[in-house]
Design an enzyme around this catalytic site. Structure first.
Site, PDB file in Angstrom:
ATOM      1  N   ASN A 195     -20.551   8.345 -10.865  1.00 11.32           N
ATOM      2  CA  ASN A 195     -21.470   8.914 -11.859  1.00 11.32           C
ATOM      3  C   ASN A 195     -22.809   8.177 -11.801  1.00 11.32           C
ATOM      4  O   ASN A 195     -22.999   7.281 -10.982  1.00 11.32           O
ATOM      5  CB  ASN A 195     -20.851   8.841 -13.263  1.00 11.32           C
ATOM      6  CG  ASN A 195     -20.529   7.410 -13.647  1.00 11.32           C
ATOM      7  OD1 ASN A 195     -21.424   6.599 -13.815  1.00 11.32           O
ATOM      8  ND2 ASN A 195     -19.241   7.094 -13.759  1.00 11.32           N
ATOM      9  N   ASP A 199     -12.877   9.415 -15.741  1.00  9.98           N
ATOM     10  CA  ASP A 199     -11.759   9.965 -16.515  1.00  9.98           C
ATOM     11  C   ASP A 199     -10.669  10.457 -15.570  1.00  9.98           C
ATOM     12  O   ASP A 199      -9.492  10.468 -15.924  1.00  9.98           O
ATOM     13  CB  ASP A 199     -12.249  11.130 -17.382  1.00  9.98           C
ATOM     14  CG  ASP A 199     -13.133  10.627 -18.519  1.00  9.98           C
ATOM     15  OD1 ASP A 199     -12.833   9.537 -19.045  1.00  9.98           O
ATOM     16  OD2 ASP A 199     -14.124  11.298 -18.857  1.00  9.98           O
ATOM     17  N   PRO A 206      -6.688   5.538 -15.929  1.00 11.75           N
ATOM     18  CA  PRO A 206      -6.276   4.838 -17.158  1.00 11.75           C
ATOM     19  C   PRO A 206      -7.445   4.703 -18.120  1.00 11.75           C
ATOM     20  O   PRO A 206      -8.569   4.453 -17.689  1.00 11.75           O
ATOM     21  CB  PRO A 206      -5.832   3.458 -16.652  1.00 11.75           C
ATOM     22  CG  PRO A 206      -6.524   3.290 -15.339  1.00 11.75           C
ATOM     23  CD  PRO A 206      -6.671   4.654 -14.753  1.00 11.75           C
ATOM     24  N   PHE A 238     -18.436   2.929 -26.166  1.00 13.17           N
ATOM     25  CA  PHE A 238     -19.654   3.715 -26.038  1.00 13.17           C
ATOM     26  C   PHE A 238     -19.231   5.177 -25.962  1.00 13.17           C
ATOM     27  O   PHE A 238     -18.092   5.486 -25.590  1.00 13.17           O
ATOM     28  CB  PHE A 238     -20.423   3.340 -24.764  1.00 13.17           C
ATOM     29  CG  PHE A 238     -21.468   2.294 -24.984  1.00 13.17           C
ATOM     30  CD1 PHE A 238     -21.109   0.981 -25.189  1.00 13.17           C
ATOM     31  CD2 PHE A 238     -22.831   2.623 -24.977  1.00 13.17           C
ATOM     32  CE1 PHE A 238     -22.070   0.002 -25.390  1.00 13.17           C
ATOM     33  CE2 PHE A 238     -23.801   1.658 -25.177  1.00 13.17           C
ATOM     34  CZ  PHE A 238     -23.426   0.344 -25.386  1.00 13.17           C
ATOM     35  N   LYS A 242     -14.188  10.175 -31.075  1.00 14.36           N
ATOM     36  CA  LYS A 242     -13.697   9.137 -30.146  1.00 14.36           C
ATOM     37  C   LYS A 242     -13.358   7.851 -30.892  1.00 14.36           C
ATOM     38  O   LYS A 242     -12.370   7.192 -30.595  1.00 14.36           O
ATOM     39  CB  LYS A 242     -14.774   8.817 -29.091  1.00 14.36           C
ATOM     40  CG  LYS A 242     -14.635   9.637 -27.840  1.00 14.36           C
ATOM     41  CD  LYS A 242     -15.685   9.315 -26.807  1.00 14.36           C
ATOM     42  CE  LYS A 242     -15.661  10.422 -25.744  1.00 14.36           C
ATOM     43  NZ  LYS A 242     -16.882  10.573 -25.017  1.00 14.36           N
ATOM     44  N   LYS A 281      -9.545   6.874 -30.456  1.00 10.47           N
ATOM     45  CA  LYS A 281      -9.256   5.684 -29.639  1.00 10.47           C
ATOM     46  C   LYS A 281      -9.027   4.443 -30.509  1.00 10.47           C
ATOM     47  O   LYS A 281      -8.863   3.347 -30.006  1.00 10.47           O
ATOM     48  CB  LYS A 281     -10.398   5.432 -28.648  1.00 10.47           C
ATOM     49  CG  LYS A 281     -10.600   6.580 -27.647  1.00 10.47           C
ATOM     50  CD  LYS A 281     -11.432   6.147 -26.440  1.00 10.47           C
ATOM     51  CE  LYS A 281     -11.653   7.292 -25.472  1.00 10.47           C
ATOM     52  NZ  LYS A 281     -12.090   6.872 -24.143  1.00 10.47           N
TER      53      LYS A 281
END
Ligand code: PMT
Length: 436
Positions: free
Chosen positions: A237, A306, A332, A350, A364, A368
């Site tokens: 990326n 991802d 993971p 982030f 998120k 998470k």
């Protein structure tokens, strides 16, 4: 004189240059050997105040002036305030005999250049060694803080901004310039930061002078990951690592012990940071878990894949058909795995979002099970591989907006918010910190 920093509601550090009592529990300032560089500009007169503050804070100060600086303020003034003869040239035989310039570069535990002119930034960016001060900056291993001062158009000129970006990327820290009325009568960014603010930026990376995160261990990730398709190709990326590396520098300046796990980037390691290089999400996962044991704060600034190719071909894939299918498997999730640990650190994630930034980031944060998340809008070329960024920082019952600015300054603000929330969660008070 003591200089105290107060964390305000909006997370901005205010520095008060008036005598204050030392807060209970803070350690006295550690005197260091500080080399003060002064370059040519009207703000050179403020170097006198900086030297006075540094001496007052117990530091051993050696002033080095460029030839142009001596046109604005006399070496005698700075000699009287620093208590040492001022060094001005490479070719001063007597001074070189007493302490050679390489010896002087080794002597310094901290370098601060105030004011740093546009010309000096350009020479530093170019790696020039054409006068004593530039040579010392090139030869020293001490952290360097630059306090620029110049006409605002010179500051905003793309050439100067490119030099600032280059120097920031090499781990040099900037304080200022401040915005306001200039000596030339124009208004804009270019004023030298206040000497007390420059002093505040010189905190000891070891935390010996009591930075907000003094004695805390922070593990953070930065940069992209690369997921191999075959021996020569990978999926990755646009992350450059700039945001994460700026954070590493800001955390060190706040007194933290910083361990950085980085994907492949072209950035210099900020002084004082322990760096581990990895390539793939799997490697980053393993490295993070190998290092997590005594960590107080974990920050996931890396753009981790991802998905990764289910299989990496042993040999380079040949062009045998018009279409090639690559099957991907979930990589993971490092952030979630750290947040799920039985003895978990304070976890900051982030969120890189192209739409519904705040809603997706809060989702998120909850999904998470994070303590905090820093959301950035990455649509239309924003945030990734740029020198500036803006963030919305969210936690369970709060939010703070950090405006568009250079990543090194944004990182300072983010670290202030993280420290405040972390200290509250740890039951400590983010009250007064004596900086010098
Ligand atoms: O590096 P720069 O060019 O300076 O750009 C900065 C940045 C845009 C990369 C940075 O500010 C940023 O947003 N980093 C996180 C990018 C990202 O992966 O966001 P995400 O929304 O996809 O992931 C959410 C969080 O989960 C992140 O903390 C990420 O590190 C973490 N994650 C994601 C996937 C994964 N497999 N493991 C993870 O730990």
């Amino acid at each position: 004189m003591e200089v105290a920093a107060v964390r305000t509601d909006n997370g901005v550090m205010n520095t008060l240059s008036r005598p204050r009592p030392v807060a209970a529990g803070t350690r006295p300032p550690a005197g260091r050997r500080v080399l003060v560089g002064v370059t040519g500009g009207i703000a050179a007169y403020k170097a006198a105040e900086l030297v006075r503050l540094l001496r007052g804070a117990g530091h051993d100060v050696q002033v080095v002036m460029t030839e142009a600086a001596t046109r604005f303020v006399t070496p005698l003034t700075l000699q009287a305030l620093s208590g040492k003869p001022v060094r001005t040239g490479l070719w001063d035989e007597a001074a070189e005999a007493a302490m050679g310039h390489i010896e002087l570069a080794r002597w310094a535990e901290q370098v601060v250049v105030a004011p740093a002119s546009a010309d000096f930034l350009a020479r530093l960016a170019g790696g020039r060694a054409d006068d004593l001060l530039a040579t010392l900056c090139l030869a020293t291993t001490a952290p360097i803080v630059l306090a620029p001062a110049m006409n605002h158009r010179m500051w905003l000129n793309p050439a100067t901004q490119a030099n600032v970006a280059l120097l920031s990327g090499r781990g040099l820290r900037f304080v200022g310039p401040a915005d306001g009325e200039q000596a030339c009568g124009e208004v804009g960014p270019g004023r030298l930061a206040e000497p007390a603010d420059i002093l505040a930026a010189l905190r000891d990376p070891s935390g010996a002078d009591g930075g907000l995160l003094s004695g805390r261990h922070v593990l953070l990730t930065a940069g992209p990951t690369r997921e191999a398709v075959d021996p020569v190709r990978f999926i990755s990326n646009r992350s450059s690592g700039k945001m994460g590396f700026a954070l590493a520098a800001a955390l060190t300046a706040a007194g933290a012990r910083v361990t950085l796990v980085s994907g492949p980037v072209c950035l210099a390691t900020p002084p004082g940071v322990e760096r581990h290089d990895v390539e793939s999400a799997d490697e980053m996962y393993r490295k993070v878990h190998a290092l997590i044991a005594d960590v107080d704060i974990y920050i996931g600034a890396a753009a981790v894949a991802d998905y990764r190719p289910t299989q990496c071909a042993d040999r380079k894939i040949k062009k045998t058909s018009d279409c090639l299918d690559i099957t991907l498997t979930r990589a993971p999730d490092i952030l979630s795995s750290v947040a799920a640990l039985a003895r978990r650190p304070f976890v900051v994630g982030f969120a890189a979002e192209t739409n519904d930034v705040e809603r997706n980031a809060r989702d998120k944060l909850e999904r998470k099970k994070l303590d905090m998340i820093a959301a950035n809008d990455v649509s239309e070329g924003r945030a990734f591989d740029r020198d500036d960024n803006a963030l919305i920082v969210l936690w369970a019952d709060g939010r703070r907006q950090l405006s568009q600015q250079r990543k090194c300054e944004l990182a300072d603000e983010l670290v202030a918010v993280i420290a405040e929330r972390y200290l509250l969660s740890a039951g400590a008070q983010p009250a007064l910190t004596v900086l010098a």
